[in-house]
Motif scaffolding. Structure first.
Motif, PDB file in Angstrom:
ATOM      1  N   ALA A  55       0.831  -1.206   0.000  1.00 52.70           N
ATOM      2  CA  ALA A  55       0.000   0.000   0.000  1.00 52.70           C
ATOM      3  C   ALA A  55       0.865   1.255   0.000  1.00 52.70           C
ATOM      4  CB  ALA A  55      -0.923  -0.003   1.212  1.00 52.70           C
ATOM      5  N   GLU A  56       2.015   1.183   0.656  1.00 50.88           N
ATOM      6  CA  GLU A  56       2.914   2.346   0.693  1.00 50.88           C
ATOM      7  C   GLU A  56       3.542   2.609  -0.668  1.00 50.88           C
ATOM      8  OE1 GLU A  56       5.205   2.857   4.665  1.00 50.88           O
ATOM      9  OE2 GLU A  56       4.881   0.705   4.430  1.00 50.88           O
ATOM     10  N   THR A  57       3.908   1.550  -1.394  1.00 44.52           N
ATOM     11  CA  THR A  57       4.512   1.789  -2.712  1.00 44.52           C
ATOM     12  C   THR A  57       3.480   2.390  -3.654  1.00 44.52           C
ATOM     13  OG1 THR A  57       4.037  -0.459  -3.528  1.00 44.52           O
ATOM     14  CG2 THR A  57       6.131  -0.118  -2.390  1.00 44.52           C
ATOM     15  N   ARG A  58       2.245   1.929  -3.552  1.00 44.01           N
ATOM     16  CA  ARG A  58       1.201   2.502  -4.403  1.00 44.01           C
ATOM     17  C   ARG A  58       0.933   3.958  -4.037  1.00 44.01           C
ATOM     18  NH1 ARG A  58      -2.887  -2.766  -4.455  1.00 44.01           N
ATOM     19  NH2 ARG A  58      -1.678  -3.970  -5.989  1.00 44.01           N
ATOM     20  N   ALA A  59       0.896   4.235  -2.742  1.00 46.83           N
ATOM     21  CA  ALA A  59       0.673   5.615  -2.311  1.00 46.83           C
ATOM     22  C   ALA A  59       1.827   6.510  -2.747  1.00 46.83           C
ATOM     23  CB  ALA A  59       0.517   5.659  -0.791  1.00 46.83           C
ATOM     24  N   ALA A  60       3.042   5.995  -2.714  1.00 46.72           N
ATOM     25  CA  ALA A  60       4.198   6.778  -3.150  1.00 46.72           C
ATOM     26  C   ALA A  60       4.084   7.119  -4.633  1.00 46.72           C
ATOM     27  CB  ALA A  60       5.487   6.019  -2.877  1.00 46.72           C
ATOM     28  N   CYS A  61       3.657   6.143  -5.437  1.00 47.37           N
ATOM     29  CA  CYS A  61       3.505   6.393  -6.871  1.00 47.37           C
ATOM     30  C   CYS A  61       2.429   7.444  -7.136  1.00 47.37           C
ATOM     31  CB  CYS A  61       3.165   5.087  -7.597  1.00 47.37           C
ATOM     32  SG  CYS A  61       4.556   3.930  -7.699  1.00 47.37           S
ATOM     33  N   VAL A  62       1.340   7.391  -6.379  1.00 44.54           N
ATOM     34  CA  VAL A  62       0.293   8.406  -6.529  1.00 44.54           C
ATOM     35  C   VAL A  62       0.834   9.781  -6.156  1.00 44.54           C
ATOM     36  CG1 VAL A  62      -1.929   9.197  -5.632  1.00 44.54           C
ATOM     37  CG2 VAL A  62      -1.607   6.781  -6.194  1.00 44.54           C
ATOM     38  N   ALA A  63       1.555   9.855  -5.045  1.00 45.12           N
ATOM     39  CA  ALA A  63       2.097  11.137  -4.583  1.00 45.12           C
ATOM     40  C   ALA A  63       3.068  11.730  -5.584  1.00 45.12           C
ATOM     41  CB  ALA A  63       2.777  10.948  -3.226  1.00 45.12           C
ATOM     42  N   LEU A  64       3.818  10.862  -6.276  1.00 42.38           N
ATOM     43  CA  LEU A  64       4.818  11.337  -7.242  1.00 42.38           C
ATOM     44  C   LEU A  64       4.261  11.436  -8.660  1.00 42.38           C
ATOM     45  CD1 LEU A  64       7.868   9.218  -5.996  1.00 42.38           C
ATOM     46  CD2 LEU A  64       7.498  11.674  -5.653  1.00 42.38           C
ATOM     47  N   GLY A  65       3.019  11.024  -8.850  1.00 35.85           N
ATOM     48  CA  GLY A  65       2.419  11.082 -10.181  1.00 35.85           C
ATOM     49  C   GLY A  65       3.040  10.098 -11.155  1.00 35.85           C
ATOM     50  N   LEU A  66       3.460   8.937 -10.663  1.00 35.30           N
ATOM     51  CA  LEU A  66       4.113   7.952 -11.525  1.00 35.30           C
ATOM     52  C   LEU A  66       3.072   7.081 -12.223  1.00 35.30           C
ATOM     53  CD1 LEU A  66       6.996   6.807  -9.141  1.00 35.30           C
ATOM     54  CD2 LEU A  66       7.076   8.526 -10.955  1.00 35.30           C
ATOM     55  N   PRO A  67       3.266   6.829 -13.511  1.00 28.56           N
ATOM     56  CA  PRO A  67       2.321   5.994 -14.276  1.00 28.56           C
ATOM     57  C   PRO A  67       2.620   4.504 -14.054  1.00 28.56           C
ATOM     58  CG  PRO A  67       4.039   6.786 -15.732  1.00 28.56           C
ATOM     59  CD  PRO A  67       4.344   7.367 -14.374  1.00 28.56           C
ATOM     60  N   THR A  68       1.822   3.854 -13.250  1.00 33.22           N
ATOM     61  CA  THR A  68       2.085   2.447 -12.920  1.00 33.22           C
ATOM     62  C   THR A  68       1.298   1.507 -13.829  1.00 33.22           C
ATOM     63  OG1 THR A  68       0.330   2.408 -11.258  1.00 33.22           O
ATOM     64  CG2 THR A  68       2.549   3.004 -10.527  1.00 33.22           C
ATOM     65  N   TRP A  69       1.784   0.261 -13.877  1.00 32.76           N
ATOM     66  CA  TRP A  69       1.155  -0.782 -14.685  1.00 32.76           C
ATOM     67  C   TRP A  69       0.851  -1.971 -13.788  1.00 32.76           C
ATOM     68  CZ3 TRP A  69       3.912  -5.491 -15.988  1.00 32.76           C
ATOM     69  CH2 TRP A  69       3.188  -6.360 -16.819  1.00 32.76           C
ATOM     70  N   GLU A  70      -0.328  -2.551 -13.940  1.00 35.77           N
ATOM     71  CA  GLU A  70      -0.713  -3.732 -13.167  1.00 35.77           C
ATOM     72  C   GLU A  70      -0.553  -4.971 -14.040  1.00 35.77           C
ATOM     73  OE1 GLU A  70      -1.495  -4.133 -10.045  1.00 35.77           O
ATOM     74  OE2 GLU A  70      -1.425  -2.005  -9.518  1.00 35.77           O
ATOM     75  N   ASP A  71       0.353  -5.845 -13.663  1.00 36.15           N
ATOM     76  CA  ASP A  71       0.567  -7.094 -14.391  1.00 36.15           C
ATOM     77  C   ASP A  71      -0.658  -7.986 -14.212  1.00 36.15           C
ATOM     78  OD1 ASP A  71       1.363  -9.522 -15.428  1.00 36.15           O
ATOM     79  OD2 ASP A  71       3.327  -9.523 -14.452  1.00 36.15           O
ATOM     80  N   PRO A  72      -1.352  -8.350 -15.300  1.00 40.62           N
ATOM     81  CA  PRO A  72      -2.538  -9.207 -15.159  1.00 40.62           C
ATOM     82  C   PRO A  72      -2.240 -10.556 -14.526  1.00 40.62           C
ATOM     83  CG  PRO A  72      -1.898  -8.969 -17.474  1.00 40.62           C
ATOM     84  CD  PRO A  72      -1.105  -7.980 -16.703  1.00 40.62           C
ATOM     85  N   HIS A  73      -0.992 -11.019 -14.612  1.00 40.74           N
ATOM     86  CA  HIS A  73      -0.639 -12.285 -13.970  1.00 40.74           C
ATOM     87  C   HIS A  73      -0.792 -12.211 -12.456  1.00 40.74           C
ATOM     88  CE1 HIS A  73       1.998 -13.763 -17.566  1.00 40.74           C
ATOM     89  NE2 HIS A  73       0.720 -14.008 -17.727  1.00 40.74           N
ATOM     90  N   ASN A  74      -0.660 -10.984 -11.897  1.00 41.97           N
ATOM     91  CA  ASN A  74      -0.763 -10.836 -10.451  1.00 41.97           C
ATOM     92  C   ASN A  74      -2.173 -11.078  -9.934  1.00 41.97           C
ATOM     93  OD1 ASN A  74       1.952 -10.238 -10.220  1.00 41.97           O
ATOM     94  ND2 ASN A  74       1.642  -8.025 -10.293  1.00 41.97           N
ATOM     95  N   SER A  75      -3.155 -11.040 -10.807  1.00 39.06           N
ATOM     96  CA  SER A  75      -4.543 -11.299 -10.391  1.00 39.06           C
ATOM     97  C   SER A  75      -5.126 -12.525 -11.087  1.00 39.06           C
ATOM     98  CB  SER A  75      -5.417 -10.067 -10.689  1.00 39.06           C
ATOM     99  OG  SER A  75      -5.346  -9.720 -12.070  1.00 39.06           O
ATOM    100  N   ASP A  76      -4.281 -13.294 -11.740  1.00 39.69           N
ATOM    101  CA  ASP A  76      -4.734 -14.493 -12.438  1.00 39.69           C
ATOM    102  C   ASP A  76      -4.843 -15.650 -11.446  1.00 39.69           C
ATOM    103  OD1 ASP A  76      -5.133 -16.711 -14.040  1.00 39.69           O
ATOM    104  OD2 ASP A  76      -3.643 -16.139 -15.534  1.00 39.69           O
TER     105      ASP A  76
END
Length: 340
Positions: free
Chosen positions: A176-197
């Motif tokens: 949750a902290e890494t995601r919040a950090a990316c939001v705070a920095l405006g970083l364009p993240t990608w969600e690997d579909p394998h992570n929810s397969d």
């Protein structure tokens, strides 16, 4: 100046601590898929490394398993160059045809590529974005598989990868902290579909098991699972030292092991000695199982004149008088060695 978001600060501190323990020669390379964990790590490294007098670069691996994977890897590389990271490399790997399931094959291909790039640049270290949540998942999977202390130790904060230190600075940082950090920095993240397969065990643990545990036991369960890995790893280190010494004392001049010396060892130490010796003989660590080690142990502690025990790769170990010896097995009529 706007205050620094706490997750951004926490990740930078983690990276700063990791870099402080590394050799000063060569660049630090971040393995980055473009997901929130590795992107937050890469952004923190781009900020911290120059201020610590270090060069930092990035490697992104394209597994070629999804449509548009090549373009996504190039986008990660462009971001890295814009963030001031150098060198930056995109590596395409072939996953098909490798041993193991698709998850293991992709991991094997990825680490091989990362090791090759790190070696080429003489990297001081390779950083990966594994988090506390990844560690908790690893411990649960190890429990389910009956992996024993080595599995329960989870992922080490640092290990060797073909001569390059592989370092995981974020093992005490939550996803949750890494995601919040990316939001705070405006970083364009990608969600690997394998992570929810749901075809993958880790994905099922992430989506179904951990939320139930958190609901039933509270959010502290993630920290506790990760702490378990740290505690078990410390115990493993001591047992491994004892086993190293015991292996030296048990060696026979002919290359075998003296059964008398082995029999006097505590079971936990003897098992490690036998496993280490099997590795020396050429048995693949990935293929060597508890069943193989237990069969070797029986030659020491339950000797009844039984036949040889076979190790992965067709190696066989037998007892001769007061020692264990190894030899290549005789070929069968079809020309192949039995066992394994």
């Amino acid at each position: 100046m706007a205050p620094l978001a706490p997750p951004v600060a926490a990740i930078r501190v983690a990276v700063r601590r990791a870099l402080a323990d590394l050799p000063t020669d060569g660049p630090v390379l971040v393995a980055c898929s473009g997901g929130a964990d590795s992107l937050a790590l890469a952004a923190a490294t781009a900020f911290v490394a120059p201020r610590a007098g270090r060069t930092a670069g990035l490697v992104t691996v394209d597994h070629g398993l999804q449509s548009g994977s090549g373009q996504r890897a190039e986008a990660v590389a462009r971001w890295a160059q814009g963030a001031g990271l150098a060198p930056v490399e995109t590596v395409r790997v072939e996953v098909a045809g490798r041993p193991g399931g698709p998850e293991a094959a992709a991991r094997d291909a990825r680490y091989q590529a990362l090791a090759e790039v790190a070696g080429r640049y003489g990297a001081a270290a390779l950083l990966t974005g594994h988090t506390r949540d990844d560690q908790a998942e690893t411990v649960l999977l190890a429990l389910a598989r009956g992996a024993g202390p080595r599995g329960l130790a989870g992922m080490p904060a640092r290990r060797d990868l073909a001569g390059t230190p592989l370092v995981r600075p974020l093992l005490e940082i939550g996803r949750a902290e890494t995601r919040a950090a990316c939001v705070a920095l405006g970083l364009p993240t990608w969600e690997d579909p394998h992570n929810s397969d749901p075809a993958y065990a880790r994905s099922r643990v992430r989506a179904d098991v951990l939320p139930v545990l958190v609901s039933a036991l509270g959010p502290g369960v993630l920290d506790n699972l990760a702490r378990t890995a740290t505690l078990v790893a410390a115990d493993n280190a001591v047992l491994d030292e004892l086993a190293d010494a015991a292996l030296g004392q048990a060696r026979h001049p002919d290359g075998g092991l003296a059964t008398g010396a082995l029999a006097d060892l505590a079971p936990a130490v003897r098992g490690r000695v036998l496993r280490a010796w099997a590795h020396e003989l050429g048995a693949s660590p990935a293929a060597l199982s508890h069943r193989h080690v237990a069969a070797l142990d029986a030659l020491v502690t339950a000797w009844r004149g039984q036949r040889a025990s076979y190790l992965p790769g067709g190696l066989r170990v037998l007892r001769r008088a007061d020692r264990l010896v190894s030899e290549l097995p005789p070929a069968t009529p079809n020309g192949r060695a039995p066992g394994g």
